[in-house]
Write a protein that holds these residues in place. Structure first.
Motif, PDB file in Angstrom:
ATOM      1  N   THR A   1      20.570   2.894 -69.025  1.00 32.14           N
ATOM      2  CA  THR A   1      21.058   3.217 -68.189  1.00 32.14           C
ATOM      3  C   THR A   1      19.743   2.894 -66.842  1.00 32.14           C
ATOM      4  OG1 THR A   1      19.170   5.832 -68.255  1.00 32.14           O
ATOM      5  CG2 THR A   1      21.912   6.015 -67.844  1.00 32.14           C
ATOM      6  N   ASN A   2      20.863   2.868 -65.354  1.00 26.46           N
ATOM      7  CA  ASN A   2      19.741   1.912 -64.881  1.00 26.46           C
ATOM      8  C   ASN A   2      19.686   3.295 -63.196  1.00 26.46           C
ATOM      9  OD1 ASN A   2      18.600  -0.338 -62.908  1.00 26.46           O
ATOM     10  ND2 ASN A   2      20.733  -1.698 -62.942  1.00 26.46           N
ATOM     11  N   VAL A   3      19.111   3.057 -63.758  1.00 28.74           N
ATOM     12  CA  VAL A   3      19.006   4.391 -61.826  1.00 28.74           C
ATOM     13  C   VAL A   3      18.925   2.916 -60.850  1.00 28.74           C
ATOM     14  CG1 VAL A   3      18.046   6.206 -60.381  1.00 28.74           C
ATOM     15  CG2 VAL A   3      17.889   6.600 -63.025  1.00 28.74           C
ATOM     16  N   ARG A   4      19.730   3.255 -59.530  1.00 31.52           N
ATOM     17  CA  ARG A   4      19.782   2.033 -58.480  1.00 31.52           C
ATOM     18  C   ARG A   4      18.783   2.986 -57.279  1.00 31.52           C
ATOM     19  NH1 ARG A   4      22.766  -2.081 -59.505  1.00 31.52           N
ATOM     20  NH2 ARG A   4      23.070  -2.587 -56.707  1.00 31.52           N
ATOM     21  N   ASP A   5      19.116   3.962 -57.425  1.00 26.08           N
ATOM     22  CA  ASP A   5      18.241   4.565 -55.620  1.00 26.08           C
ATOM     23  C   ASP A   5      18.788   6.103 -56.664  1.00 26.08           C
ATOM     24  OD1 ASP A   5      21.091   5.028 -54.821  1.00 26.08           O
ATOM     25  OD2 ASP A   5      21.149   3.519 -53.980  1.00 26.08           O
ATOM     26  N   ASP A   6      18.192   7.083 -55.648  1.00 29.39           N
ATOM     27  CA  ASP A   6      18.319   8.419 -55.274  1.00 29.39           C
ATOM     28  C   ASP A   6      19.476   9.042 -55.501  1.00 29.39           C
ATOM     29  OD1 ASP A   6      15.707   9.102 -54.902  1.00 29.39           O
ATOM     30  OD2 ASP A   6      15.198   9.617 -53.122  1.00 29.39           O
TER      31      ASP A   6
ATOM     32  N   ILE B   1      23.434   5.826 -60.805  1.00 25.34           N
ATOM     33  CA  ILE B   1      23.021   5.928 -62.161  1.00 25.34           C
ATOM     34  C   ILE B   1      24.072   4.953 -62.170  1.00 25.34           C
ATOM     35  CG2 ILE B   1      22.135   6.609 -63.904  1.00 25.34           C
ATOM     36  CD1 ILE B   1      22.031   9.094 -62.311  1.00 25.34           C
TER      37      ILE B   1
ATOM     38  N   GLU C   1      11.216   7.841 -59.851  1.00 28.64           N
ATOM     39  CA  GLU C   1      10.603   7.679 -61.137  1.00 28.64           C
ATOM     40  C   GLU C   1      12.050   7.073 -62.240  1.00 28.64           C
ATOM     41  OE1 GLU C   1       8.606   9.853 -62.518  1.00 28.64           O
ATOM     42  OE2 GLU C   1       7.425  10.210 -60.330  1.00 28.64           O
ATOM     43  N   LYS C   2      13.284   6.799 -62.180  1.00 30.55           N
ATOM     44  CA  LYS C   2      14.079   6.297 -62.434  1.00 30.55           C
ATOM     45  C   LYS C   2      14.171   6.993 -64.068  1.00 30.55           C
ATOM     46  CE  LYS C   2      13.574   1.743 -60.222  1.00 30.55           C
ATOM     47  NZ  LYS C   2      14.823   2.396 -59.419  1.00 30.55           N
ATOM     48  N   ARG C   3      14.078   8.149 -64.265  1.00 29.30           N
ATOM     49  CA  ARG C   3      14.353   9.068 -65.351  1.00 29.30           C
ATOM     50  C   ARG C   3      14.623  10.471 -64.880  1.00 29.30           C
ATOM     51  NH1 ARG C   3       9.085   7.312 -67.089  1.00 29.30           N
ATOM     52  NH2 ARG C   3       7.878   8.303 -64.939  1.00 29.30           N
TER      53      ARG C   3
ATOM     54  N   GLY D   1      15.209   7.987 -57.578  1.00 25.84           N
ATOM     55  CA  GLY D   1      15.788   6.235 -57.005  1.00 25.84           C
ATOM     56  C   GLY D   1      13.551   5.998 -58.050  1.00 25.84           C
TER      57      GLY D   1
END
Length: 129
Positions: free
Chosen positions: A50-55, A58, A82-84, A80
């Motif tokens: 996964t790639n968390v782009r912002d709040d 995803i 923590e990105k997890r 955004g």
């Protein structure tokens, strides 16, 4: 404590404030565009990363390099940063009705943070140059 110490402290703080904008994240153009109709669910076993782009966004990278973007209906605090996140489901699919929980880095372990609902999964492809 000499008079120089408060002056140095103030100077250091001012310097940090002046330099901080230089470290701000640049607006990077999105390399992907939507392709096709959004899906309600994606198979969990096909999620590669996964790639968390912002709040609120995803990207789910699937086997075969297919990408599904999930735009949450509401902003999810600290996602955004923590990105997890984690999710729990009894199904073999992750669906738009499921909830994710942000994982905070809290010293020696991870702690649960905000819980937020997912949106639909929009297929994405690389934008033409």
């Amino acid at each position: 404590m000499s008079i120089r110490t408060p002056v140095r402290l103030a100077l250091g703080i001012a310097l940090c404030c002046a330099v901080a904008p230089a470290f701000a994240k640049k607006d990077v153009p999105d390399p992907y565009v939507a392709k096709g109709e959004p899906a309600d669910c994606i198979p969990i076993r096909s999620i590669q990363s996964t790639n968390v782009r912002d709040d609120q966004t995803i990207d789910f990278i699937m086997n075969g390099r297919k990408i599904y973007r999930n735009t949450l209906p509401n902003s999810c605090p600290s996602l955004g940063f923590e990105k997890r996140f984690l999710y729990k489901t009894s199904l073999s699919q992750l669906c738009s009705v499921d909830i994710i929980t942000v994982l905070w880095n809290a010293g020696p372990g991870l702690q649960p943070g905000a819980s937020c609902g997912l949106g639909k999964f929009q297929p994405m492809e690389k934008a033409a140059k």
